[in-house]
Design a protein around this motif. Structure first.
Motif, short mmCIF file in Angstrom:
data_model
loop_
_atom_site.label_atom_id
_atom_site.label_comp_id
_atom_site.label_asym_id
_atom_site.label_seq_id
_atom_site.Cartn_x
_atom_site.Cartn_y
_atom_site.Cartn_z
N ALA A 1 125.59 72.77 -26.05
CA ALA A 1 126.92 72.50 -25.49
C ALA A 1 127.18 73.47 -24.33
CB ALA A 1 127.98 72.67 -26.56
N GLN A 2 127.54 72.92 -23.17
CA GLN A 2 127.81 73.70 -21.97
C GLN A 2 126.62 74.59 -21.58
OE1 GLN A 2 131.83 75.39 -21.69
NE2 GLN A 2 132.38 74.29 -23.56
N ALA A 3 125.43 74.09 -21.84
CA ALA A 3 124.20 74.79 -21.46
C ALA A 3 123.14 73.76 -21.13
CB ALA A 3 123.73 75.70 -22.60
N THR A 4 122.12 74.17 -20.38
CA THR A 4 121.04 73.25 -20.06
C THR A 4 119.98 73.26 -21.15
OG1 THR A 4 119.72 74.92 -18.89
CG2 THR A 4 121.39 73.74 -17.60
N GLY B 1 125.31 80.22 -22.69
CA GLY B 1 126.75 80.32 -22.59
C GLY B 1 127.43 80.25 -23.96
N ASP C 1 126.73 62.33 -24.09
CA ASP C 1 126.91 63.64 -23.47
C ASP C 1 127.53 63.43 -22.10
OD1 ASP C 1 124.87 62.66 -21.88
OD2 ASP C 1 123.60 64.44 -22.07
N THR C 2 127.57 64.48 -21.28
CA THR C 2 128.20 64.36 -19.96
C THR C 2 127.50 63.34 -19.08
OG1 THR C 2 128.85 65.62 -18.00
CG2 THR C 2 126.80 66.30 -19.06
#
Length: 222
Positions: free
Chosen positions: A38-41, A78, A136-137
């Protein structure tokens, strides 16, 4: 619906056997990896989890490692402090309530700390072979950008996609969509000139001159 089938047919030709890019060795490490992403690659998560999973590839080993050591190993990701807490908490839940095994139902998976519907869907698909769609995004962006599965929330986009994706393409659909969004239909500037569905795309953000098809989409997906 013929256009929708054609879109997924082309994805299947481009990537016959699409694979997720998060490294894992079993269902437990997959749950952890997806929760950490989440909020990471994926690349960033893989870099951190190689050392983590080398010493803790089961819930009990993760508990034995402890939150402080987990935090140190994932500090390049993150939100690592909160994620370390969740990793320990979900490991404790798995040991105490599920015999150290990852549950096979979405309802049980989402009760684990740090695990939401997207993570649960990824685990059900990649670990247990169920045809689910993880939004996901990238999937969220494509659904709205191409105007084939619009929605204001990930759940709305998921349901919109599930209504239109042909059943025989559903199992691989989320990987095709994620990889297409990650490497071609990018957030800042889609690379339409090398897109396999450019001639079928109805996006207002197209960066090439290939026109959208003249035939109207069915009302439910227009």
């Amino acid at each position: 619906m013929e256009e929708i089938r054609e879109i997924f047919c082309r994805f299947s030709v481009q990537r016959p056997e699409p694979k997720g890019e998060l490294e894992h060795v079993n269902p437990f490490t997959l749950v952890v990896a997806v929760a950490l992403s989440a909020q990471a690659t994926d690349a960033g998560v893989n870099k951190a989890t190689r050392a983590l999973f080398a010493v803790a590839d089961t819930p009990q080993k993760m508990l034995d490692l402890g939150e402080e050591r987990v935090r140190d190993l994932i500090k390049t990701i993150g939100l690592y402090r909160n994620k370390a807490k969740n990793v320990i908490a979900l490991s404790r839940r798995l040991v105490d309530e599920f015999g150290g095994e990852v549950p096979r139902s979405r309802e049980e998976l989402v009760t684990l700390p740090g695990v939401g519907r997207k993570t649960a869907n990824v685990v059900l698909s990649m670990a247990f072979g169920e045809p689910t769609l993880a939004v996901d995004t990238h999937v969220f962006r494509i659904g709205n950008r191409l105007r084939i599965a619009p929605g204001n929330t990930p759940d709305e986009v998921e349901q919109a996609f599930l209504r239109i994706i042909p059943e025989d393409y559903l199992f691989h659909a989320h990987h095709w969509l994620i990889l297409h969004g990650r490497y071609c239909c990018k957030a800042r500037k889609p690379e339409c000139e090398r897109c396999v569905i450019a001639d079928l795309c109805r996006s207002l953000e197209k960066t090439c001159d290939i026109p959208a098809p003249l035939v109207e989409l069915p009302a439910q997906i227009a």
